[in-house]
Design a protein around this motif. Sequence first.
Motif, short mmCIF file in Angstrom:
data_model
loop_
_atom_site.label_atom_id
_atom_site.label_comp_id
_atom_site.label_asym_id
_atom_site.label_seq_id
_atom_site.Cartn_x
_atom_site.Cartn_y
_atom_site.Cartn_z
N PRO A 1 40.03 37.20 40.06
CA PRO A 1 38.94 37.09 39.10
C PRO A 1 37.74 37.95 39.50
O PRO A 1 37.42 38.07 40.68
CB PRO A 1 38.55 35.61 39.14
N LYS A 2 37.11 38.51 38.51
CA LYS A 2 35.98 39.40 38.76
C LYS A 2 34.79 38.65 39.34
O LYS A 2 33.94 39.24 40.01
CB LYS A 2 35.60 40.08 37.45
N GLU A 3 34.74 37.35 39.08
CA GLU A 3 33.62 36.54 39.57
C GLU A 3 33.51 36.64 41.09
O GLU A 3 32.44 36.55 41.66
CB GLU A 3 33.79 35.07 39.16
N GLU B 1 31.44 39.58 41.94
CA GLU B 1 30.03 39.36 41.60
C GLU B 1 29.37 38.41 42.58
O GLU B 1 28.26 38.64 43.05
CB GLU B 1 29.92 38.84 40.17
N THR B 2 30.08 37.34 42.91
CA THR B 2 29.54 36.38 43.88
C THR B 2 29.25 37.05 45.21
O THR B 2 28.20 36.82 45.82
CB THR B 2 30.55 35.23 44.12
#
Lengths: 288, 294
Positions: B186-188, B191-192
């Motif tokens: 996941p791209k999250e 980002e996180t």
Amino acid sequence: MEKTWNNKAWFMVLPVLLLVAFSAVIPLMTVVNYSVQDTFGNNQFFWAGTDWFVDILHSDRFWAALGRNLLFSVIILAIEIPLGILIALNMPKKGIGVPVCLVLMALPLLIPWNVVGTIWQVFGRVDIGLLGFALSALGLDYNYVNDVFDAWVTLIVMDVWHWTSLVVLLCYAGLVSIPEAYYQAAKIDGASRWAVFRYIQLPKMKRVLLIAFLLRFMDSFMIYTEPFVVTGGGPGNSTTFLSIDLVKMAIGQFDLGPAAAMSIIYFLIILLLSWIFYTVMTSSDEQA
Amino acid sequence: MTAGVETQASAKVSAPSASRVRVEAAAPRPNMGWIVPTLYILFLMLPIYWLVNMSFKTNTEITGTFSLWPQNPTLRNYIVIFTDPAWYSGYINSIIYVVMNTVISVAVALPAAYAFSRYRFLGDKHLFFWLLTNRMAPPAVFALPFFQLYSAFGLIDTHIAVALAHCLFNVPLAVWILEGFMSGVPKEIDETAYIDGYSFPRFFARIFVPLIASGIGVAAFFCFMFSWVELLIARTLTTTAAKPIAATMTRTVSASGMDWGVLAAAGVLTIIPGALVIYFVRNYIAKGFALGRV
């Protein structure tokens, strides 16, 4: 996944681009260069235009090799894909059987191609090979060196032996990703074995089948080493596929012009067919 | 894609109604399914067994008598290979260029696959298909131009020449496989990591690479496999110093006829590295063969 627009990503692709340009574009340019020139030796070349392409497209030899190659690809796809699915469906799902099956099945994939050829060349020989010996003991007149039909059967069985495992492993990977709940649901609904296959297993395997299909098509269409070792293209020209013909022309006869023109036509055919398969299979994917 | 399949599947087969329904995990019907894989494995093993069988026989026994197992087992064929540098250096050469190729392919494919899986950029789709077209290029087409190209650079008969030439089909494949695995992350997570103050290289090395470790393993496995089994290009680009073992095998025709025993022994030995590699990645194979795209 939502992707962001970022042209700086080009920098990450750059190494791949340079490497592939070095190992693909430059050689391909050489081929293009040869395909439009003629030579009388001494490295003196002159412009020949599209003569070589016209020659190749009018030669029976090219069409015959292309026909044989297509027939070969169609036959092995028709055997390997269904057989691969069948075996994958019957693979054990857990326990010691899983790694044993996977390792043993993957084995033929990691044997160098000329060794595969050697294995079958020996295996099929009537005097020292198990297969040839057994068949002649059964009273069959089997001889892949002289008989066209026997040569074809040997090559097809060899390819099935060599590559079906790829289809099996891909399908198996698709199958193990199906959650157990799907099967339980099917069971409650009293779905038949066929319905489970058609509506649960087959859709889940679609992606991997596309990969299997493309890889098998491309590789069977480029096959060189195995038939070269087993039959050398014979008897006669009956198993001379495109690659064998091309190498004969380029390295055996050193006809660089026609060989280069043939290379380009050959490459374009693979490209076109793969693109058609790819587009058809991915668009039906989006509709589903 | 996955969502589409799920709705299709659940439309035909209604979802299990929560916890009350108990379903037996294994089907009680007599399971004869093991017969199919067993027969298939038997079919796979027979020719290999025959090769192993031959490798322990003397040449007179191979050509003179027909037996299902060696009557007078001999190690002579293997001794020939392990004592003759012309033979065993072939193995060393093959392993050197295969490892070089695997390292190069995976190293350049990693950032490219990340770019394809995370960003849209000018010409990305065309570039991806163009990369794949190189996987479709028949080695026969490239044999002669490769020879001329690497001659021009003075690289003929070096390991790096074969390693670079094999990048032709291995780099696109590695990008394809890794892209599949990376799209599954996941791209999250990216980002996180940025919010937590990770720089890109640190994020990539510390967080991202461990997440797709199995993908890297699978990509390396495929690169190893295709480089190990390829012969046409490897043979064209080498003469003696970097000659692969598989090409050395064409030398077994001697004055006294075919040396079948040594040929068989050499064949058996080419199977072993592959078998070892499969054994190490066996737990990833199932997931990995789907190229992370299931």
